[in-house]
Design a protein around this motif. Sequence first.
Motif, PDB file in Angstrom:
ATOM      1  N   MET A 201     -43.897 -57.566  24.545  1.00  0.00           N
ATOM      2  CA  MET A 201     -43.689 -59.015  24.560  1.00  0.00           C
ATOM      3  C   MET A 201     -44.636 -59.701  25.547  1.00  0.00           C
ATOM      4  O   MET A 201     -45.234 -60.731  25.240  1.00  0.00           O
ATOM      5  CB  MET A 201     -42.233 -59.335  24.936  1.00  0.00           C
ATOM      6  CG  MET A 201     -41.238 -59.037  23.839  1.00  0.00           C
ATOM      7  SD  MET A 201     -39.543 -59.375  24.373  1.00  0.00           S
ATOM      8  CE  MET A 201     -38.682 -59.399  22.800  1.00  0.00           C
TER       9      MET A 201
ATOM     10  N   CYS B 281     -47.574 -62.129  24.300  1.00  0.00           N
ATOM     11  CA  CYS B 281     -47.446 -63.550  24.629  1.00  0.00           C
ATOM     12  C   CYS B 281     -48.685 -64.077  25.344  1.00  0.00           C
ATOM     13  O   CYS B 281     -49.113 -65.206  25.117  1.00  0.00           O
ATOM     14  CB  CYS B 281     -46.203 -63.776  25.489  1.00  0.00           C
ATOM     15  SG  CYS B 281     -45.709 -65.509  25.585  1.00  0.00           S
TER      16      CYS B 281
ATOM     17  N   GLY C 128     -43.888 -61.504  21.047  1.00  0.00           N
ATOM     18  CA  GLY C 128     -44.621 -62.126  22.149  1.00  0.00           C
ATOM     19  C   GLY C 128     -45.697 -63.068  21.665  1.00  0.00           C
ATOM     20  O   GLY C 128     -45.831 -64.196  22.169  1.00  0.00           O
TER      21      GLY C 128
ATOM     22  N   GLY D 185     -39.002 -66.580  22.679  1.00  0.00           N
ATOM     23  CA  GLY D 185     -38.743 -65.397  21.865  1.00  0.00           C
ATOM     24  C   GLY D 185     -37.354 -65.283  21.278  1.00  0.00           C
ATOM     25  O   GLY D 185     -37.103 -64.421  20.442  1.00  0.00           O
TER      26      GLY D 185
ATOM     27  N   ILE E 140     -41.716 -62.733  28.687  1.00  0.00           N
ATOM     28  CA  ILE E 140     -42.425 -63.596  27.733  1.00  0.00           C
ATOM     29  C   ILE E 140     -42.894 -64.870  28.425  1.00  0.00           C
ATOM     30  O   ILE E 140     -44.040 -65.296  28.290  1.00  0.00           O
ATOM     31  CB  ILE E 140     -41.508 -63.946  26.541  1.00  0.00           C
ATOM     32  CG1 ILE E 140     -41.370 -62.751  25.611  1.00  0.00           C
ATOM     33  CG2 ILE E 140     -42.052 -65.154  25.770  1.00  0.00           C
ATOM     34  CD1 ILE E 140     -40.411 -62.974  24.456  1.00  0.00           C
TER      35      ILE E 140
END
Length: 268
Positions: A87, A91, A151, A161, A190
Amino acid sequence: MELIIFFIIGAIAGFAAGLFGVGGGTIMVPLLFIVFTQMGYSADTTMHLALGTSLATIVITSISSLMAHNKNGAVMWPVFKNLAPGMAIGCFFGAGIAGWLSGTHLQIIVGTFLLWVAFTMLTGGKKRVEANANRSLPSTPKQLGAGAGIGVASAIFGIGGGSLTVPYLNRYGVVMQKAVGTSAACGLPIAIAGALGFMIFGLNEQVDVPNAIGFVHIYAFLGIGTMSFLTAKLGAKAAHTLSPQLLKKSFAWLLVIVSIFFLFKALS
């Protein structure tokens, strides 16, 4: 006056974060978009600024929310450890992808995505949840890959998320309360990675916005973050007084409202 507005947004977003485990992004992004537009910022950067600032405030919101959910034993930490690395990486690079897209395209993408998620949750039905009750989560590598995908999407949507993590866990038989609690915990890596990404990529594009670092508005971050930290705990408590089905439907209809807003703004 601007700080008061940011406090109000923070109060609403924080409660939503605790209630639905979405980091408050589904509330913050449209509200920040409206406020930044009224402040006269360039249309080319308004949506990006809303996304980046939303992710920055989720850093604070998710801490408050996950602490409250953890007290109720709703955070599945082994699952968190499998999802979090992917994630965070996804991200950060997702923020770069969002920087390449126009504001209008981002509105259409966000609106369409949220509408799809809401439709999926509303049509899942009670039978589907029962049918998935005995399913187990995928292997660690698959969870890592799913985390990366979540992400990337989180950066583009600025939503922490939750709109993906909650349905993902729910699909594999995780009850709604634990899906929400684990999603709240996942919102922290995230948000940190996404906020840094929007700052860095925004600075590289030399965005000219007062009181901002890249695509993150500092005053909005401070105002919303302070208030949302307090109200997220109230939302988390409320989440544990509702039935899983009611919470799921409420979450889905919230996404419908937000998606209609973005599609209307982009196509009008």
